[in-house]
Design a protein around this motif. Structure first.
Motif, PDB file in Angstrom:
ATOM      1  N   ILE A 180       0.840  -1.202   0.000  1.00  0.00           N
ATOM      2  CA  ILE A 180       0.000   0.000   0.000  1.00  0.00           C
ATOM      3  C   ILE A 180       0.872   1.248   0.000  1.00  0.00           C
ATOM      4  O   ILE A 180       0.595   2.221  -0.709  1.00  0.00           O
ATOM      5  CB  ILE A 180      -0.935   0.004   1.223  1.00  0.00           C
ATOM      6  N   VAL A 181       1.908   1.235   0.815  1.00  0.00           N
ATOM      7  CA  VAL A 181       2.835   2.366   0.878  1.00  0.00           C
ATOM      8  C   VAL A 181       4.227   1.901   0.477  1.00  0.00           C
ATOM      9  O   VAL A 181       4.586   0.725   0.624  1.00  0.00           O
ATOM     10  CB  VAL A 181       2.869   3.022   2.278  1.00  0.00           C
ATOM     11  N   ALA A 182       5.012   2.842  -0.026  1.00  0.00           N
ATOM     12  CA  ALA A 182       6.377   2.526  -0.436  1.00  0.00           C
ATOM     13  C   ALA A 182       7.351   2.629   0.723  1.00  0.00           C
ATOM     14  O   ALA A 182       8.335   1.878   0.793  1.00  0.00           O
ATOM     15  CB  ALA A 182       6.818   3.467  -1.560  1.00  0.00           C
ATOM     16  N   ARG A 183       7.078   3.593   1.627  1.00  0.00           N
ATOM     17  CA  ARG A 183       7.956   3.817   2.767  1.00  0.00           C
ATOM     18  C   ARG A 183       7.123   4.175   3.980  1.00  0.00           C
ATOM     19  O   ARG A 183       6.079   4.807   3.860  1.00  0.00           O
ATOM     20  CB  ARG A 183       8.961   4.947   2.480  1.00  0.00           C
ATOM     21  N   ALA A 184       7.612   3.766   5.161  1.00  0.00           N
ATOM     22  CA  ALA A 184       7.017   4.163   6.433  1.00  0.00           C
ATOM     23  C   ALA A 184       8.146   4.684   7.305  1.00  0.00           C
ATOM     24  O   ALA A 184       9.126   3.974   7.545  1.00  0.00           O
ATOM     25  CB  ALA A 184       6.332   2.970   7.095  1.00  0.00           C
ATOM     26  N   LEU A 185       8.019   5.908   7.762  1.00  0.00           N
ATOM     27  CA  LEU A 185       9.122   6.542   8.473  1.00  0.00           C
ATOM     28  C   LEU A 185       8.579   7.532   9.494  1.00  0.00           C
ATOM     29  O   LEU A 185       7.395   7.884   9.463  1.00  0.00           O
ATOM     30  CB  LEU A 185      10.067   7.215   7.499  1.00  0.00           C
ATOM     31  N   PRO A 186       9.391   7.981  10.432  1.00  0.00           N
ATOM     32  CA  PRO A 186       8.900   8.896  11.457  1.00  0.00           C
ATOM     33  C   PRO A 186       8.258  10.145  10.860  1.00  0.00           C
ATOM     34  O   PRO A 186       8.676  10.635   9.805  1.00  0.00           O
ATOM     35  CB  PRO A 186      10.158   9.235  12.256  1.00  0.00           C
ATOM     36  N   ALA A 187       7.264  10.659  11.563  1.00  0.00           N
ATOM     37  CA  ALA A 187       6.516  11.820  11.078  1.00  0.00           C
ATOM     38  C   ALA A 187       7.432  12.994  10.765  1.00  0.00           C
ATOM     39  O   ALA A 187       7.201  13.734   9.798  1.00  0.00           O
ATOM     40  CB  ALA A 187       5.467  12.228  12.105  1.00  0.00           C
ATOM     41  N   ALA A 188       8.481  13.152  11.550  1.00  0.00           N
ATOM     42  CA  ALA A 188       9.404  14.275  11.343  1.00  0.00           C
ATOM     43  C   ALA A 188      10.128  14.186  10.011  1.00  0.00           C
ATOM     44  O   ALA A 188      10.648  15.199   9.513  1.00  0.00           O
ATOM     45  CB  ALA A 188      10.416  14.341  12.483  1.00  0.00           C
ATOM     46  N   ASP A 189      10.165  12.988   9.419  1.00  0.00           N
ATOM     47  CA  ASP A 189      10.888  12.788   8.160  1.00  0.00           C
ATOM     48  C   ASP A 189       9.974  12.767   6.939  1.00  0.00           C
ATOM     49  O   ASP A 189      10.447  12.600   5.809  1.00  0.00           O
ATOM     50  CB  ASP A 189      11.671  11.466   8.214  1.00  0.00           C
ATOM     51  N   LEU A 190       8.677  12.928   7.161  1.00  0.00           N
ATOM     52  CA  LEU A 190       7.728  12.813   6.050  1.00  0.00           C
ATOM     53  C   LEU A 190       7.982  13.846   4.958  1.00  0.00           C
ATOM     54  O   LEU A 190       7.994  13.514   3.765  1.00  0.00           O
ATOM     55  CB  LEU A 190       6.289  12.952   6.546  1.00  0.00           C
ATOM     56  N   ASP A 191       8.164  15.090   5.329  1.00  0.00           N
ATOM     57  CA  ASP A 191       8.329  16.140   4.323  1.00  0.00           C
ATOM     58  C   ASP A 191       9.565  15.906   3.469  1.00  0.00           C
ATOM     59  O   ASP A 191       9.538  16.111   2.242  1.00  0.00           O
ATOM     60  CB  ASP A 191       8.397  17.512   4.991  1.00  0.00           C
ATOM     61  N   THR A 192      10.637  15.464   4.077  1.00  0.00           N
ATOM     62  CA  THR A 192      11.862  15.175   3.328  1.00  0.00           C
ATOM     63  C   THR A 192      11.632  14.027   2.355  1.00  0.00           C
ATOM     64  O   THR A 192      12.093  14.066   1.206  1.00  0.00           O
ATOM     65  CB  THR A 192      13.010  14.838   4.293  1.00  0.00           C
ATOM     66  N   ALA A 193      10.918  13.001   2.813  1.00  0.00           N
ATOM     67  CA  ALA A 193      10.643  11.849   1.955  1.00  0.00           C
ATOM     68  C   ALA A 193       9.741  12.231   0.785  1.00  0.00           C
ATOM     69  O   ALA A 193       9.946  11.776  -0.345  1.00  0.00           O
ATOM     70  CB  ALA A 193       9.999  10.737   2.774  1.00  0.00           C
ATOM     71  N   ILE A 194       8.749  13.079   1.037  1.00  0.00           N
ATOM     72  CA  ILE A 194       7.871  13.535  -0.044  1.00  0.00           C
ATOM     73  C   ILE A 194       8.667  14.348  -1.055  1.00  0.00           C
ATOM     74  O   ILE A 194       8.510  14.194  -2.281  1.00  0.00           O
ATOM     75  CB  ILE A 194       6.698  14.355   0.520  1.00  0.00           C
ATOM     76  N   GLU A 195       9.537  15.209  -0.577  1.00  0.00           N
ATOM     77  CA  GLU A 195      10.367  16.011  -1.477  1.00  0.00           C
ATOM     78  C   GLU A 195      11.246  15.112  -2.340  1.00  0.00           C
ATOM     79  O   GLU A 195      11.463  15.399  -3.531  1.00  0.00           O
ATOM     80  CB  GLU A 195      11.220  16.994  -0.676  1.00  0.00           C
ATOM     81  N   ALA A 196      11.740  14.026  -1.772  1.00  0.00           N
ATOM     82  CA  ALA A 196      12.566  13.094  -2.549  1.00  0.00           C
ATOM     83  C   ALA A 196      11.764  12.422  -3.657  1.00  0.00           C
ATOM     84  O   ALA A 196      12.319  12.062  -4.709  1.00  0.00           O
ATOM     85  CB  ALA A 196      13.168  12.038  -1.620  1.00  0.00           C
ATOM     86  N   GLU A 197      10.458  12.249  -3.450  1.00  0.00           N
ATOM     87  CA  GLU A 197       9.598  11.676  -4.503  1.00  0.00           C
ATOM     88  C   GLU A 197       9.272  12.716  -5.566  1.00  0.00           C
ATOM     89  O   GLU A 197       9.160  12.394  -6.755  1.00  0.00           O
ATOM     90  CB  GLU A 197       8.309  11.129  -3.888  1.00  0.00           C
TER      91      GLU A 197
END
Length: 264
Positions: A180-197
């Motif tokens: 369902i999801v590609a990555r699961a990571l701490p909430a504090a890292d969500l914005d960085t992960a979205i930017e990487a996508e």
């Protein structure tokens, strides 16, 4: 671009953020939100200047699923209305799935029922590792009908059957395992992960991206008009059943449905 249930912003890079904006209802999918998401998908999908879209939820959760008031209305509606409302939900999912623009889900809090469906029509979903997921329809006497083709396409039948019928709630790590999801990571890292996508889409030809996405869809699971109509019929049929009426009534009245066993 103005919508009653969505907040839409576009940054200087032409990256759009679409926020489900019914936080007081846990971003449940009302008829208005379905219409707004359909219009957004059709309008922004046709806008060749938009490089990518991030879909997120306001408040404490991403999306709690279908609006219970909307579902309850279908129990007492006539068949023509039920068919039209099931079609409204199906058409929204189809519009999001078919849009040529890359669609990236940012999931926090919870994605239940239709919220899982939204995650599965996105090209990639990134989740807070504390988020909860569930296809919770059978608890209410319903089935995950119109979201079904997209859920099965994302997970595959074998993995989907682990959670498709049980209404079991599971965590982000299992959501990743299920696809369902590609990555699961701490909430504090969500914005960085979205930017990487998002970042790679700023370096590629938008027309080629849309064509590649259309090709991927054509080579994957067949979700054509006949498939969508089948899911509309399945949802209409289940709304007409006694279990749905009883399950929704029990939930709204905060009483256990007759099929729920009492704890020891």
């Amino acid at each position: 671009m103005q919508f009653k249930t969505l907040k839409v912003t576009v940054d200087p890079r032409d990256v759009a953020t679409v926020t489900l904006n019914r936080p007081e209802k846990r971003n449940a999918l009302s008829a208005q939100m379905m219409d707004d998401l359909t219009e957004m998908a059709q309008t922004m999908g046709a806008d060749t200047t938009i490089r990518a879209i991030v879909l997120q939820g306001a408040g404490s959760v991403f999306c709690a699923g279908g609006d219970l008031g909307w579902m309850r209305d279908q129990i007492t509606a006539n068949r023509a209305t039920r068919v039209a409302e099931a079609g409204r939900l199906a058409d929204m999912l189809g519009a999001l799935n078919d849009m040529p623009t890359p669609l990236i889900a940012r999931i926090h809090g919870a994605a239940m029922g239709g919220g899982v469906g939204l995650a599965c029509v996105c090209d990639v979903a990134i989740a807070d590792d504390a988020a909860l997921f569930g296809l919770t329809e059978t608890r209410l006497g319903l089935i995950p009908a119109t979201i079904g083709p997209y859920v099965i396409a994302r997970m595959g039948e074998g993995r989907a059957r682990r959670v498709f019928m049980s209404s079991r709630v599971f965590g982000a790590d299992e959501a990743k395992e299920l696809g369902i999801v590609a990555r699961a990571l701490p909430a504090a890292d969500l914005d960085t992960a979205i930017e990487a996508e998002v970042a790679p889409y700023l370096q590629v030809a938008p027309g080629a991206v849309g064509a590649a996405k259309a090709l991927a869809r054509s080579l994957g699971a067949v979700i054509d008009r006949a498939t969508i109509d089948e899911t509309v019929e399945a949802l209409t049929h289940i709304w007409e059943g006694e279990e749905a009426a009883h399950g929704l009534d029990a939930f709204l009245n905060k009483t256990p449905p007759r099929w729920a066993t009492k704890p020891d």
